[in-house]
Design a protein around this motif. Structure first.
Motif: not given
Length: 305
Positions: A103, A132, A254, A283, A286-287
């Motif tokens: 994050t 995220g 990622y 997550t 979102g990132v």
């Protein structure tokens, strides 16, 4: 930027995979010593080796003003981030730690808004941040029982603080634009932060004991973190960052959590079920949205462990 070479893509592969393995190595290391002591040994030794390499090549010591900035950034990014995250590995699964660390782009965006005047918060950024954090929240659904444990909550707090420290240091690094060879500067940051963490560990009553050196798993963990986690992977990261577009280099952010989650499951028997897998992917989506919007504003900063 000239056409990327094969070496640049090899460097990106090295970063994407091996930085993800450092969570496992740290998790093993903290079974035998305090996380701050482990991180201090890792960073100080890596710093000595890296700066020593440049000294041998005839590189001069930077001016005092630059050393001061390198000290500040090193303490923020490596003591505040690597130190706290390594400490957290004592209480939190390595895969979960990597997912929370993913994050960092979200925190970079938040700090950029307050520190960099040209930074903008767009609808894509807000949506990405929400997705995220929802993804991270989904992972905790599988750890509801663990959340009742004070040690687990403390580990989560350390991970969140570590992510924030790395993000703040990344924004500060971009803002200051030190104008020094990145690897040479990183060597000083590693050395300064390592010494600070060793001093803090000593004040906490944590010191290197002879018994530590008789534990093959601990020695292996330390050597792996020094040579693979710090020297090899960080050097590859800097090389890739200077040879490839930032959008391509961002791929490692990622891949790292996926590597960490899989290794944690295979080697440490950590949780890996459909809830964890889907939450991890949510997550990372979102990132990605936040990172993509961030790059469009040309405020891209360092992302790492």
């Amino acid at each position: 930027m000239k056409k990327p070479s094969v070496n640049a893509y090899v460097a990106l592969i090295v970063v994407s995979f091996f930085w993800g393995t450092t969570y496992l190595a740290s998790h093993i290391g903290v079974e035998y010593m305090h996380g701050l002591l482990l991180a201090g040994l890792r960073q100080s030794m890596a710093g000595v080796l890296l700066t020593g390499f440049f000294f041998i090549k005839g590189q001069k010591i930077p001016p005092r003003a630059m050393l001061s900035k390198l000290f500040i950034i090193g303490v923020i990014m490596l003591c505040g981030s690597n130190g706290l995250m390594t400490w957290a590995m004592k209480y939190v699964p390595s895969g979960l730690g990597a997912i929370i660390a993913a994050t960092v782009p979200i925190w970079i965006t938040i700090f950029s808004y307050f520190i960099v005047s040209k930074s903008k918060i767009t609808a894509q950024v807000i949506i990405g941040m929400l997705i995220g954090f929802i993804g991270v929240g989904g992972i905790f659904y599988d750890y509801l029982v663990d959340l009742m444990k004070p040690e687990f909550r403390f580990g989560i707090l350390l991970l969140i603080m570590g992510s924030m420290f790395w993000a703040f240091g990344s924004v500060l690094t971009a803002k200051w634009a030190l104008g020094i060879n990145p690897l040479y500067g990183a060597g000083f940051q590693m050395f300064f932060s390592g010494v600070v963490m060793l001093i803090i560990s000593f004040c906490m009553g944590e010191t290197l004991q002879w018994s530590h050196l008789q534990e093959p798993r601990l020695v292996g963990s330390i050597l792996y973190l020094i040579f693979v986690g710090s020297l090899l992977s960080y050097s590859a990261y800097i090389y890739a960052l200077n040879s490839l577009p930032p959008s391509q280099v961002a791929i490692y952010a990622y891949v790292n959590p996926i590597v960490a989650v899989l290794l944690g499951f295979i080697i440490l028997q950590e949780k890996l079920n459909m809830v964890v897998a889907i939450s991890c992917l949510v997550t990372l989506v979102g990132v990605y949205l936040v990172n993509n919007a961030y790059k469009k504003n040309k405020q891209y900063g360092q992302l790492a462990e």
